[in-house]
Scaffold this active site. Structure first.
Site, mmCIF file in Angstrom:
data_model
loop_
_atom_site.group_PDB
_atom_site.id
_atom_site.type_symbol
_atom_site.label_atom_id
_atom_site.label_comp_id
_atom_site.label_asym_id
_atom_site.label_seq_id
_atom_site.Cartn_x
_atom_site.Cartn_y
_atom_site.Cartn_z
ATOM 1 N N CYS A 1 2.871 -30.775 49.432
ATOM 2 C CA CYS A 1 4.109 -30.453 50.166
ATOM 3 C C CYS A 1 4.690 -29.103 49.767
ATOM 4 C CB CYS A 1 5.140 -31.543 49.945
ATOM 5 S SG CYS A 1 4.547 -33.134 50.540
ATOM 6 N N HIS B 1 12.046 -29.030 52.026
ATOM 7 C CA HIS B 1 10.923 -29.889 52.436
ATOM 8 C C HIS B 1 11.482 -31.209 52.956
ATOM 9 C CE1 HIS B 1 7.279 -32.056 52.627
ATOM 10 N NE2 HIS B 1 7.537 -32.821 51.590
ATOM 11 N N ASN C 1 7.436 -36.476 57.508
ATOM 12 C CA ASN C 1 6.941 -35.559 56.485
ATOM 13 C C ASN C 1 5.576 -35.009 56.928
ATOM 14 O OD1 ASN C 1 5.943 -34.318 54.198
ATOM 15 N ND2 ASN C 1 6.514 -35.967 52.797
HETATM 16 O O1 UT7 Z 1 6.555 -35.280 50.211
HETATM 17 C C1 UT7 Z 1 5.830 -35.556 49.052
HETATM 18 C C2 UT7 Z 1 6.668 -36.186 48.011
HETATM 19 N N1 UT7 Z 1 7.056 -37.507 48.391
HETATM 20 C C3 UT7 Z 1 8.312 -37.875 48.318
HETATM 21 O O2 UT7 Z 1 9.163 -37.094 47.974
HETATM 22 C C4 UT7 Z 1 8.615 -39.323 48.605
HETATM 23 C C5 UT7 Z 1 9.528 -39.884 47.546
HETATM 24 N N2 UT7 Z 1 9.777 -41.316 47.708
HETATM 25 C C6 UT7 Z 1 10.511 -41.831 48.720
HETATM 26 O O3 UT7 Z 1 10.920 -41.133 49.620
HETATM 27 C C7 UT7 Z 1 10.883 -43.296 48.643
HETATM 28 O O4 UT7 Z 1 10.531 -43.806 47.386
HETATM 29 C C8 UT7 Z 1 10.243 -44.157 49.756
HETATM 30 C C9 UT7 Z 1 10.849 -43.823 51.097
HETATM 31 C C10 UT7 Z 1 8.739 -43.951 49.771
HETATM 32 C C11 UT7 Z 1 10.538 -45.639 49.469
HETATM 33 O O5 UT7 Z 1 11.938 -45.851 49.357
HETATM 34 P P1 UT7 Z 1 12.544 -46.630 48.112
HETATM 35 O O6 UT7 Z 1 13.996 -46.682 48.349
HETATM 36 O O7 UT7 Z 1 12.069 -45.955 46.868
HETATM 37 O O8 UT7 Z 1 11.926 -48.053 48.289
HETATM 38 P P2 UT7 Z 1 11.042 -48.899 47.255
HETATM 39 O O9 UT7 Z 1 9.659 -48.387 47.204
HETATM 40 O O10 UT7 Z 1 11.791 -49.081 45.967
HETATM 41 O O11 UT7 Z 1 11.035 -50.313 47.982
HETATM 42 C C12 UT7 Z 1 12.226 -51.088 48.146
HETATM 43 C C13 UT7 Z 1 11.869 -52.374 48.879
HETATM 44 C C14 UT7 Z 1 10.685 -53.110 48.284
HETATM 45 O O12 UT7 Z 1 10.908 -54.499 48.422
HETATM 46 P P3 UT7 Z 1 11.481 -55.379 47.193
HETATM 47 O O13 UT7 Z 1 10.479 -55.221 46.083
HETATM 48 O O14 UT7 Z 1 12.811 -54.777 46.869
HETATM 49 O O15 UT7 Z 1 11.536 -56.754 47.773
HETATM 50 C C15 UT7 Z 1 9.532 -52.696 49.169
HETATM 51 O O16 UT7 Z 1 8.495 -53.645 49.199
HETATM 52 O O17 UT7 Z 1 11.506 -52.060 50.227
HETATM 53 C C16 UT7 Z 1 10.210 -52.613 50.513
HETATM 54 N N3 UT7 Z 1 9.528 -51.692 51.438
HETATM 55 C C17 UT7 Z 1 9.705 -51.749 52.767
HETATM 56 N N4 UT7 Z 1 10.442 -52.551 53.550
HETATM 57 C C18 UT7 Z 1 10.421 -52.323 54.880
HETATM 58 C C19 UT7 Z 1 8.670 -50.689 51.152
HETATM 59 N N5 UT7 Z 1 8.288 -50.067 52.282
HETATM 60 C C20 UT7 Z 1 8.910 -50.706 53.303
HETATM 61 C C21 UT7 Z 1 8.923 -50.532 54.690
HETATM 62 N N6 UT7 Z 1 9.679 -51.357 55.440
HETATM 63 N N7 UT7 Z 1 8.202 -49.567 55.282
#
Ligand code: UT7
Length: 333
Positions: free
Chosen positions: A118, A258, A288
Site C-alpha cells: 500500500c 491511503h 482499498n
Molecule cells: O492497506 C493495507 C493495510 N491494511 C490495513 O490497514 C487494514 C487494517 N485493519 C482493519 O482495517 C481492520 O482490522 C479490519 C477492517 C480488517 C477489521 O476490523 P476490526 O474492527 O479490527 O474487526 P476484527 O477483526 O476485530 O473483528 C471483529 C468481529 C469479529 O467477531 P467476534 O470475534 O468479535 O465475534 C470478526 O469475526 O467482527 C467479525 N468480522 C466480521 N463480521 C462481519 C470480521 N470480518 C467481518 C465481516 N463481516 N466482514
C-alpha cells in the site's frame, strides 16, 4: 546562495482508471457472512470495482498513462522512465512496467516494477523524483495500480470486503520554482510480514496443487494487528513530515491518505490537527486498491487543486511499509 532554486520533480499531470463493474456491500452479503452495516461502520467502504477476466494490472496502467499523456499533450515516446508500483503484476516476470511501455508505445523508456504494497506509490514517487532531481531524466511516469481481486479469497470475509481494483499515474517533470516533491520519509519493517502477506506463489512456497487448494495465493491479513501498527505509524510519519517542513495545520491544504480504513484516516487527520474538509476520501467508492489509492485520489481531486497547495501524501501497508511525502502542487488556479 544563487538565485536559482534546486531542481525538484513537479507533478505535471495525473490520470486514473477504475473498471466499470461494481461489487457492493450488498453483493458481498450474498457471498459471505457479512452485512453492509458492519462493513460501513468498521471500514467506511460501500463498494469497490472489479476488473474483468482477461485483463491484468497493466490494463489499469495503460489506461492511466494514455490519459496522462493526452492531458499533458505529450507522446508516450517522450517518457524516459516508467515505474509501476504494484503487488499484482501481470506476471512474476517480465515487469508490468515493460508491458505498459510496450502497449502505449513508450519506446524510449526503461522501466521496472516496485513492490511496497500500500506504500508502493510513495516509494515509486520518491524513486522517480530522484531521477528528475539529478537531471538524469526529463519525463518520469509513476504508476500505482493493483488488481486486488486476482489475489483475494472471496470466501474469506475478513479480506474480501476490503479490497478493490484500480489505480492511476502521475507525470514528473523538472521545476526550479519550488513546486513538486519537496520531502519524503519512508520506512519499512519486515517483521510485519507475519501479519499481512501472500503465503504461496513465490520462491519460498511455489505453487502446487496443495497451495492452490488451500487458497494460499490469496491475501492473508491479521486485521487487528495491522490496524494497530497502521494507526500509529501513518499518523506519526505524517506529523513528522509536517513538523520538519515547518508546516502547521493551517499550512496543509490537503491530506492525501491511503484508503485502507476510515478509522485510520481519521486518526491520521486528528494527529495532524486537520479538519475533515482537508482530507481526501473516496474509500466508500473504491475500497482499498493498495498501490492505487493515492493516484486515484489525486485524479479525483485534480480539478480542485491549485498551484502552491501543500499536500501530504501518507500510507501504511504490507511489509510493513509506511511513509509520507510533502508535495507542493504545480498547476491549477
Ligand atoms: O492497506 C493495507 C493495510 N491494511 C490495513 O490497514 C487494514 C487494517 N485493519 C482493519 O482495517 C481492520 O482490522 C479490519 C477492517 C480488517 C477489521 O476490523 P476490526 O474492527 O479490527 O474487526 P476484527 O477483526 O476485530 O473483528 C471483529 C468481529 C469479529 O467477531 P467476534 O470475534 O468479535 O465475534 C470478526 O469475526 O467482527 C467479525 N468480522 C466480521 N463480521 C462481519 C470480521 N470480518 C467481518 C465481516 N463481516 N466482514
Amino acid at each position: 546562495m544563487s538565485g536559482t532554486q534546486r531542481t525538484t520533480a513537479a507533478i505535471t499531470a495525473v490520470h486514473g482508471f477504475v473498471p466499470d463493474r461494481v461489487l457492493s456491500n450488498h453483493d458481498l452479503e450474498a457471498m459471505v457472512d457479512t452485512n453492509d452495516a458492519w462493513i460501513t461502520e468498521r471500514t467506511g467502504i460501500k463498494e469497490r470495482r472489479i476488473l474483468g477476466k482477461g485483463f491484468g494490472t497493466s490494463e489499469i496502467g495503460v489506461r492511466s498513462v494514455l490519459g496522462l499523456c493526452e492531458k499533458r499533450g505529450i507522446d508516450p515516446a517522450e517518457i524516459d522512465l516508467l515505474i509501476c508500483a504494484t503487488v499484482t503484476p501481470d506476471h512474476q516476470f517480465p515487469a508490468t512496467a515493460n508491458i505498459i511501455c510496450d502497449r502505449i508505445g513508450a519506446r524510449n523508456a526503461w522501466g521496472f516494477d516496485l513492490m511496497a504494497a500500500c506504500s508502493g506509490f510513495l516509494y515509486g514517487l520518491t524513486t522517480g523524483a530522484q531521477f528528475i532531481e539529478t537531471g538524469k531524466h526529463k519525463k518520469v511516469v509513476v504508476v500505482g495500480a493493483d488488481k486486488m481481486s486476482s489475489i483475494i479469497n472471496y470466501d474469506d470475509r475478513t479480506t474480501c470486503i476490503i479490497f478493490g481494483d484500480g489505480g492511476g499515474a502521475v507525470l514528473l517533470e523538472p521545476s526550479t520554482e519550488g513546486v513538486g516533491v519537496l520531502d519524503s520519509a519512508l520506512y519499512s519493517d519486515g517483521s510485519g510480514c507475519q501479519f499481512l502477506h501472500q503465503r504461496s506463489g513465490g520462491s519460498l512456497s511455489p505453487s502446487t496443487i496443495r497451495t492452490v487448494e488451500a487458497k494460499e495465493h490469496a491475501v492473508f491479513q491479521e486485521g487487528k494487528s495491522v490496524f494497530k501498527f497502521a494507526v500509529t505509524n501513518m499518523a506519526d510519519v505524517s506529523a513528522q513530515v509536517m513538523e520538519r517542513n515547518g508546516l502547521g495545520p493551517d499550512d496543509v491544504t490537503w491530506l492525501v491518505p491511503h484508503q485502507a480504513n476510515l478509522r485510520i484516516i481519521d486518526a491520521t487527520a486528528r494527529r495532524m490537527g486537520l479538519d475533515d474538509d482537508k482530507v481526501m476520501i473516496n474509500i466508500e467508492k473504491y475500497g482499498n486498491t493498495t498501490a492505487g489509492t493515492l493516484p486515484l485520489l489525486l485524479w479525483e481531486w485534480e480539478p480542485k487543486l491549485k498551484r502552491g497547495d501543500n499536500l501530504i501524501l501518507s500510507a501504511f501497508g504490507g511489509g510493513f511499509t509506511w511513509g509520507a511525502i510533502y508535495v507542493k502542487w504545480a498547476y491549477g488556479s
